[in-house]
Design a protein around this motif. Structure first.
Motif, PDB file in Angstrom:
ATOM      1  N   GLY A   2       7.928 -23.239  -0.133  1.00 49.11           N
ATOM      2  CA  GLY A   2       7.300 -21.933  -0.209  1.00 49.11           C
ATOM      3  C   GLY A   2       8.154 -20.972  -1.026  1.00 49.11           C
ATOM      4  N   HIS A   3       7.510 -20.110  -1.795  1.00 46.52           N
ATOM      5  CA  HIS A   3       8.235 -19.192  -2.680  1.00 46.52           C
ATOM      6  C   HIS A   3       8.987 -18.141  -1.870  1.00 46.52           C
ATOM      7  CE1 HIS A   3       5.891 -21.361  -5.414  1.00 46.52           C
ATOM      8  NE2 HIS A   3       4.858 -20.552  -5.523  1.00 46.52           N
ATOM      9  N   GLY A   4      10.136 -17.740  -2.394  1.00 46.70           N
ATOM     10  CA  GLY A   4      10.999 -16.851  -1.628  1.00 46.70           C
ATOM     11  C   GLY A   4      10.850 -15.370  -1.917  1.00 46.70           C
ATOM     12  N   GLY A   5      10.117 -14.987  -2.978  1.00 50.02           N
ATOM     13  CA  GLY A   5       9.998 -13.578  -3.320  1.00 50.02           C
ATOM     14  C   GLY A   5       9.174 -12.789  -2.319  1.00 50.02           C
ATOM     15  N   ASP A   6       9.356 -11.465  -2.324  1.00 48.85           N
ATOM     16  CA  ASP A   6       8.662 -10.596  -1.373  1.00 48.85           C
ATOM     17  C   ASP A   6       7.135 -10.728  -1.384  1.00 48.85           C
ATOM     18  OD1 ASP A   6      11.045  -9.589  -0.425  1.00 48.85           O
ATOM     19  OD2 ASP A   6      11.054  -7.860  -1.772  1.00 48.85           O
ATOM     20  N   PRO A   7       6.484 -10.889  -2.542  1.00 41.66           N
ATOM     21  CA  PRO A   7       5.005 -10.986  -2.521  1.00 41.66           C
ATOM     22  C   PRO A   7       4.490 -12.215  -1.792  1.00 41.66           C
ATOM     23  CG  PRO A   7       5.795 -10.457  -4.723  1.00 41.66           C
ATOM     24  CD  PRO A   7       6.996 -10.848  -3.920  1.00 41.66           C
ATOM     25  N   TYR A   8       5.370 -13.218  -1.586  1.00 45.51           N
ATOM     26  CA  TYR A   8       4.947 -14.487  -0.988  1.00 45.51           C
ATOM     27  C   TYR A   8       5.359 -14.548   0.482  1.00 45.51           C
ATOM     28  CZ  TYR A   8       5.195 -15.117  -6.018  1.00 45.51           C
ATOM     29  OH  TYR A   8       5.084 -14.935  -7.382  1.00 45.51           O
ATOM     30  N   PHE A   9       5.032 -13.501   1.216  1.00 45.86           N
ATOM     31  CA  PHE A   9       5.568 -13.331   2.563  1.00 45.86           C
ATOM     32  C   PHE A   9       4.999 -14.311   3.584  1.00 45.86           C
ATOM     33  CE2 PHE A   9       2.247 -10.148   1.776  1.00 45.86           C
ATOM     34  CZ  PHE A   9       1.325 -10.427   2.782  1.00 45.86           C
TER      35      PHE A   9
ATOM     36  N   GLU B  60       3.325  -5.883   6.723  1.00 45.80           N
ATOM     37  CA  GLU B  60       3.535  -6.898   5.689  1.00 45.80           C
ATOM     38  C   GLU B  60       3.345  -6.307   4.293  1.00 45.80           C
ATOM     39  OE1 GLU B  60       2.224 -11.178   7.608  1.00 45.80           O
ATOM     40  OE2 GLU B  60       0.631  -9.725   7.149  1.00 45.80           O
ATOM     41  N   LEU B  61       2.288  -5.535   4.127  1.00 41.90           N
ATOM     42  CA  LEU B  61       1.958  -4.992   2.807  1.00 41.90           C
ATOM     43  C   LEU B  61       2.933  -3.900   2.366  1.00 41.90           C
ATOM     44  CD1 LEU B  61      -1.938  -4.837   3.136  1.00 41.90           C
ATOM     45  CD2 LEU B  61      -0.548  -6.567   1.989  1.00 41.90           C
ATOM     46  N   ASN B  62       3.421  -3.133   3.329  1.00 43.27           N
ATOM     47  CA  ASN B  62       4.367  -2.067   2.983  1.00 43.27           C
ATOM     48  C   ASN B  62       5.739  -2.610   2.584  1.00 43.27           C
ATOM     49  OD1 ASN B  62       2.523  -0.008   3.432  1.00 43.27           O
ATOM     50  ND2 ASN B  62       3.080   0.213   5.597  1.00 43.27           N
ATOM     51  N   ALA B  63       5.987  -3.872   2.899  1.00 46.43           N
ATOM     52  CA  ALA B  63       7.295  -4.468   2.617  1.00 46.43           C
ATOM     53  C   ALA B  63       7.363  -5.144   1.250  1.00 46.43           C
ATOM     54  CB  ALA B  63       7.652  -5.481   3.709  1.00 46.43           C
ATOM     55  N   ILE B  64       6.260  -5.117   0.487  1.00 46.24           N
ATOM     56  CA  ILE B  64       6.228  -5.794  -0.809  1.00 46.24           C
ATOM     57  C   ILE B  64       5.953  -4.784  -1.924  1.00 46.24           C
ATOM     58  CG2 ILE B  64       5.403  -7.891   0.296  1.00 46.24           C
ATOM     59  CD1 ILE B  64       2.633  -7.366  -0.882  1.00 46.24           C
ATOM     60  N   PRO B  65       6.199  -5.149  -3.186  1.00 51.61           N
ATOM     61  CA  PRO B  65       5.917  -4.222  -4.291  1.00 51.61           C
ATOM     62  C   PRO B  65       4.480  -3.713  -4.262  1.00 51.61           C
ATOM     63  CG  PRO B  65       7.180  -6.085  -5.075  1.00 51.61           C
ATOM     64  CD  PRO B  65       6.822  -6.394  -3.650  1.00 51.61           C
ATOM     65  N   GLU B  66       4.294  -2.452  -4.611  1.00 50.41           N
ATOM     66  CA  GLU B  66       2.990  -1.792  -4.506  1.00 50.41           C
ATOM     67  C   GLU B  66       1.909  -2.519  -5.295  1.00 50.41           C
ATOM     68  OE1 GLU B  66       1.065   2.708  -5.023  1.00 50.41           O
ATOM     69  OE2 GLU B  66       3.134   2.275  -5.639  1.00 50.41           O
ATOM     70  N   LYS B  67       2.264  -3.043  -6.459  1.00 47.20           N
ATOM     71  CA  LYS B  67       1.285  -3.749  -7.281  1.00 47.20           C
ATOM     72  C   LYS B  67       0.610  -4.865  -6.493  1.00 47.20           C
ATOM     73  CE  LYS B  67       1.044  -7.023 -11.090  1.00 47.20           C
ATOM     74  NZ  LYS B  67       1.807  -7.768 -12.121  1.00 47.20           N
TER      75      LYS B  67
END
Length: 308
Positions: free
Chosen positions: A50-57, A131-138
């Motif tokens: 699984g991807h580790g970046g913030d959008p891939y929570f 979850e959504l507030n923890a990732i980039p706004e885009k």
């Protein structure tokens, strides 16, 4: 390599996933999944990263869904016809195009099933504002609009199906699939994905995922296969260092029983991650016991590269 035979053989199998040192420090879950299964006429192993970046929570769930999708497509009765064609191809001069169509059908089934599992999970567990507030706004705005929501579950997948008639490897994303042939030589049979570099990888969540889904099919039997997430690859500089590590691993499974060798390897992975990549580690191993015992494998224990 030698051709497959109808002789009943003994195989060793092992698979595990271990949380990486960096994820322990950050409080993230292990985002890898792994699986192996042995039947009378087949051996099956898979790893998903699984991807580790913030959008891939939700990529930890995405990697589990990848394994689940793979299993359901390979072992579901409806896949019998497609897999039957692969077995038939091993014993006939059937056109290469038909073989390619069959493998493509399996790839599409895996992707479709994975997307179904993701959609069902989102319906049952909608994204929360936390979850959504923890990732980039885009990305948050796209997910709120219901766009590209499968990206939150992004994952790679490597799988090998070693039957009494053929060997099939499927691969999307980074990580490695490595075969040991009957001359004790390692090689990577699946074509390299040039779109994977540094922290960028192709994924099951990509729109054009089928175009990036590579494979290898053969009627020649290997001595062993090792599949791994890049959490292992990134611990070593270059293929030869990685192969040295795998020689140690295979020798351990030759000298010790399967349970002991597997337990020692799993116990070692957290230390390897801490000293090396810092990433989660997943591995899947299938060994032809009889062939491996006949091979002379020179062992030189490599050192993991220090994690910067």
């Amino acid at each position: 390599m030698v051709m497959f035979s109808g002789k009943q053989k003994q195989y060793t199998m092992f698979a595990c996933s271990v949380i990486g040192a960096s994820h322990i420090k950050s409080g993230k879950p292990c985002q890898d999944s792994s699986f192996c299964e042995k039947g009378k006429r087949y051996r099956f192993a898979a790893v998903a990263d699984g991807h580790g970046g913030d959008p891939y929570f939700r990529s930890d769930a995405g990697s589990r869904f990848a394994i689940e999708a793979l299993r359901s497509c390979v072992f579901d009765p409806t896949a019998g016809t497609a897999l039957g064609k692969l077995s038939a191809r091993a014993e006939s001069t059937r056109a290469e195009k038909e073989l390619e169509r069959t493998i493509l059908q399996i790839k599409k089934s895996i992707v479709n099933r994975w997307n179904m599992l993701v959609a069902a999970d989102i319906e049952e567990h909608p994204f929360t504002e936390d979850e959504l507030n923890a990732i980039p706004e885009k990305y948050a705005n796209e997910y709120r609009a219901g766009e590209h929501t499968e990206s939150a579950y992004g994952t790679t997948l490597i799988a090998v199906l070693w039957t009494d008639a053929f060997f099939l490897a499927l691969h999307i994303g980074d990580g490695t699939c490595i075969l040991l042939n009957n001359e004790a030589e390692f090689f990577q049979p699946v074509p390299v994905d040039e779109n994977c570099f540094l922290n960028v990888t192709t994924s099951l969540c990509d729109k054009n995922v089928i175009n990036s889904f590579r494979h290898y099919y053969s009627t020649a039997a290997p001595a062993a296969v090792l599949i791994a997430s890049d959490g292992i690859d990134d611990c070593f500089t270059g293929d030869e260092k990685l192969y040295d590590f795998y020689r140690v691993v295979l020798s351990s499974f030759t000298e010790k029983n399967e349970e002991t060798a597997g337990a020692e390897l799993k116990d070692y992975f957290p230390r390897l991650s801490e000293k090396g990549s810092g990433d989660d580690i997943s591995i899947g191993i299938i060994i032809d016991d009889e062939v491996l015992r006949t091979l002379k494998i020179e062992i030189e224990k490599p050192e993991a590269e220090e994690n910067p």
